[in-house]
Design a protein around this motif. Structure first.
Motif, PDB file in Angstrom:
ATOM      1  N   LYS A  31       0.840  -1.191   0.000  1.00 26.22           N
ATOM      2  CA  LYS A  31       0.000   0.000   0.000  1.00 26.22           C
ATOM      3  C   LYS A  31       0.878   1.245   0.000  1.00 26.22           C
ATOM      4  O   LYS A  31       1.964   1.247   0.575  1.00 26.22           O
ATOM      5  N   ILE A  32       0.380   2.308  -0.645  1.00 33.90           N
ATOM      6  CA  ILE A  32       1.007   3.615  -0.617  1.00 33.90           C
ATOM      7  C   ILE A  32       0.055   4.547   0.126  1.00 33.90           C
ATOM      8  O   ILE A  32      -1.136   4.637  -0.220  1.00 33.90           O
ATOM      9  N   ILE A  33       0.574   5.254   1.129  1.00 33.38           N
ATOM     10  CA  ILE A  33      -0.272   6.080   1.999  1.00 33.38           C
ATOM     11  C   ILE A  33       0.305   7.491   2.070  1.00 33.38           C
ATOM     12  O   ILE A  33       1.521   7.670   2.180  1.00 33.38           O
ATOM     13  N   ASP A  34      -0.563   8.486   2.014  1.00 38.24           N
ATOM     14  CA  ASP A  34      -0.166   9.884   2.134  1.00 38.24           C
ATOM     15  C   ASP A  34       0.152  10.192   3.598  1.00 38.24           C
ATOM     16  O   ASP A  34      -0.690   9.968   4.474  1.00 38.24           O
ATOM     17  N   SER A  35       1.351  10.701   3.863  1.00 41.65           N
ATOM     18  CA  SER A  35       1.772  10.955   5.247  1.00 41.65           C
ATOM     19  C   SER A  35       0.955  12.063   5.901  1.00 41.65           C
ATOM     20  O   SER A  35       0.702  12.027   7.105  1.00 41.65           O
ATOM     21  N   CYS A  41      -3.426   5.876  -1.027  1.00 43.79           N
ATOM     22  CA  CYS A  41      -3.258   6.336  -2.409  1.00 43.79           C
ATOM     23  C   CYS A  41      -3.239   5.188  -3.401  1.00 43.79           C
ATOM     24  O   CYS A  41      -3.656   5.360  -4.555  1.00 43.79           O
ATOM     25  N   TYR A  42      -2.743   4.040  -2.961  1.00 42.15           N
ATOM     26  CA  TYR A  42      -2.647   2.899  -3.883  1.00 42.15           C
ATOM     27  C   TYR A  42      -2.603   1.611  -3.072  1.00 42.15           C
ATOM     28  O   TYR A  42      -1.994   1.569  -1.999  1.00 42.15           O
ATOM     29  N   GLY A 333       1.741  -3.212  12.839  1.00 47.95           N
ATOM     30  CA  GLY A 333       0.643  -2.768  11.994  1.00 47.95           C
ATOM     31  C   GLY A 333       0.036  -1.421  12.302  1.00 47.95           C
ATOM     32  O   GLY A 333      -1.045  -1.122  11.787  1.00 47.95           O
ATOM     33  N   TYR A 334       0.725  -0.576  13.080  1.00 44.17           N
ATOM     34  CA  TYR A 334       0.123   0.700  13.464  1.00 44.17           C
ATOM     35  C   TYR A 334       0.993   1.890  13.069  1.00 44.17           C
ATOM     36  O   TYR A 334       2.218   1.805  13.047  1.00 44.17           O
ATOM     37  N   PHE A 335       0.308   2.981  12.729  1.00 44.05           N
ATOM     38  CA  PHE A 335       0.947   4.260  12.430  1.00 44.05           C
ATOM     39  C   PHE A 335       0.612   5.236  13.552  1.00 44.05           C
ATOM     40  O   PHE A 335      -0.545   5.335  13.974  1.00 44.05           O
ATOM     41  N   GLN A 336       1.625   5.949  14.038  1.00 39.54           N
ATOM     42  CA  GLN A 336       1.414   6.975  15.050  1.00 39.54           C
ATOM     43  C   GLN A 336       2.111   8.252  14.614  1.00 39.54           C
ATOM     44  O   GLN A 336       3.171   8.203  13.981  1.00 39.54           O
ATOM     45  N   ASN A 357      -4.681   1.978  12.207  1.00 36.11           N
ATOM     46  CA  ASN A 357      -4.260   0.642  11.829  1.00 36.11           C
ATOM     47  C   ASN A 357      -3.881   0.639  10.343  1.00 36.11           C
ATOM     48  O   ASN A 357      -4.718   0.901   9.488  1.00 36.11           O
ATOM     49  N   LEU A 358      -2.619   0.356  10.052  1.00 35.57           N
ATOM     50  CA  LEU A 358      -2.140   0.384   8.674  1.00 35.57           C
ATOM     51  C   LEU A 358      -2.735  -0.731   7.824  1.00 35.57           C
ATOM     52  O   LEU A 358      -3.006  -0.545   6.643  1.00 35.57           O
ATOM     53  N   VAL A 359      -2.903  -1.877   8.411  1.00 34.35           N
ATOM     54  CA  VAL A 359      -3.399  -3.019   7.652  1.00 34.35           C
ATOM     55  C   VAL A 359      -4.866  -2.828   7.280  1.00 34.35           C
ATOM     56  O   VAL A 359      -5.310  -3.247   6.208  1.00 34.35           O
ATOM     57  N   ALA A 360      -5.609  -2.141   8.136  1.00 35.69           N
ATOM     58  CA  ALA A 360      -7.043  -1.984   7.913  1.00 35.69           C
ATOM     59  C   ALA A 360      -7.393  -0.739   7.104  1.00 35.69           C
ATOM     60  O   ALA A 360      -8.544  -0.561   6.723  1.00 35.69           O
ATOM     61  N   VAL A 361      -6.403   0.142   6.838  1.00 38.47           N
ATOM     62  CA  VAL A 361      -6.714   1.392   6.154  1.00 38.47           C
ATOM     63  C   VAL A 361      -7.262   1.111   4.760  1.00 38.47           C
ATOM     64  O   VAL A 361      -6.787   0.242   4.031  1.00 38.47           O
TER      65      VAL A 361
END
Length: 369
Positions: A31-35, A41-42, A333-336, A357-361
């Motif tokens: 996955k690609i995620i906007d910070s 994003c993808y 699996g978490y973003f803080q 939760n990164l996996v569930a986003v």
């Protein structure tokens, strides 16, 4: 930050060159995620990857499979277009790829005992570096074209680091940073400074790359700990802070922005008058700030400094305070994201701004808690 045998949900995590976005992979895909927003994003569910590297916020990715499927060999580097969803080109190697770094001019591919330098546009090979066995694929890369350096371990017996000028294709210097082998290295985005930590993990050292001289030496702690990541704040000059994560579960910040003022104050003290600055800094925790229990002890984590805002004193030109945004990815699996504030009296505060939760986003903004 890849780990092929990771017991965690995240196999690899990497921020792009300006920390505006990041990539993660799991056993199912990447996955690609906007910070800034936490927006997905993808997302591509095609199997496990041990390396996913972005080129800024472009549609180009460099990806390496985890080997769980024949089509996802860890010896194959694939350039992937997220807009079309199609591979652009593949490169095959004799042994597993341990790390990949790139900018708009150079591509770096790290194997266990060789590192290859390519032109990013033509993918023509420019140079090959024979290295000591680098089982972890340890490396650091400064994406700036003006100070584009690559750092690699220079010894398996001690903490020596080789610094290579990737644009000029020549060895720049070798730095003896620690008595124990290296565990983590990081270059500032402009290539001016390099930070190192050994496998003992008690001392963090910062060297000026141009002169190969030690600028700072900070004590992280007295007990050994594995340093998982080092990252400088983005800056055109001296980075304001350095952030580190360790197996203790803590996030460590070493402040550099107030260094001149603090050293002037310490020079009048008895200890400051008889010890060199580098030694004094290692003994004095004045520039060290810790957020304890950010993640569970032993869980691999990766932190970057996304932004630093300095506030000047209205009555003088000195910096009165700084506020940094720290983004942390935990491999469970978490973003803080934390806001760290430091004033000129060396008083600091931390506040958790968001967590998800990164996996569930999924598509749309990530839910915070």
């Amino acid at each position: 930050m890849a780990n092929q045998s990771s017991p965690y949900r995240i196999l690899c995590a990497s921020f792009n060159q300006d920390n505006s976005g990041f990539a993660i992979s799991t056993k199912d895909g990447f996955k690609i995620i906007d910070s800034n927003t936490g927006r997905l994003c993808y997302d591509r569910a095609v199997g496990a990857f041990i390396i996913v590297e972005m080129l800024y916020s472009s549609s180009l990715l460099a990806i390496v499979g985890a080997g769980e499927q024949p089509s996802l060999s860890p010896r194959r580097l694939c350039f992937f277009n997220t807009t079309t969803g199609a591979p652009l080109r593949e490169m095959n190697f004799l042994t597993s790829i341990l790390a990949v770094r790139l900018n708009r001019k150079r591509l770096v591919v790290v194997l266990q005992e060789k590192t290859y330098i390519y032109d990013s546009n033509s993918l023509s090979m420019l140079d090959t570096i024979d290295t000591v066995p680098n089982l972890k694929g340890l490396c650091a890369f400064s994406p700036s074209l003006e100070g584009c350096f690559l750092a690699l371990p220079a010894s398996t017996a001690k903490g020596a680091v080789l610094v290579y000028n990737v644009m000029e294709l020549q060895l720049h210097c070798e730095i003896d940073a620690h008595r124990s082998p290296l565990a983590a290295i990081a270059l500032s985005s402009n290539g001016k400074y390099i930070a190192t930590a050994s496998e003992q993990g008690t001392i963090i050292r910062i060297h000026l790359v141009s002169e190969a001289t030690k600028s700072y030496s900070f004590r992280r702690g007295t007990c050994s700990s594995t340093i998982f990541s080092l990252s400088f704040a983005p800056s055109l000059q001296l980075p304001d802070i350095l952030v580190a994560t360790s197996s203790s579960g803590s996030v460590h910040i070493f402040s550099l922005g107030f260094e001149t003022n603090q050293r002037t104050k310490k020079s009048g003290s008895f200890l400051g008058s008889i010890l060199p600055y580098s030694v004094n800094d290692a003994l004095d925790p004045a520039h060290h700030h810790v957020l304890h229990n950010a993640v569970s002890a032993g869980v691999r984590s990766y932190a970057v400094v996304r932004k630093v805002d300095n506030v000047a004193d209205s009555s003088s030109s000195e910096i009165a305070s700084c506020r940094a945004i720290i983004s942390l990815i935990a491999y469970n699996g978490y973003f803080q994201e934390y806001a760290f504030t430091l004033n000129s009296q060396n008083e600091s505060t931390w506040s958790l701004e968001r967590e998800f939760n990164l996996v569930a986003v999924i598509s749309g903004n990530a839910e915070t808690s």
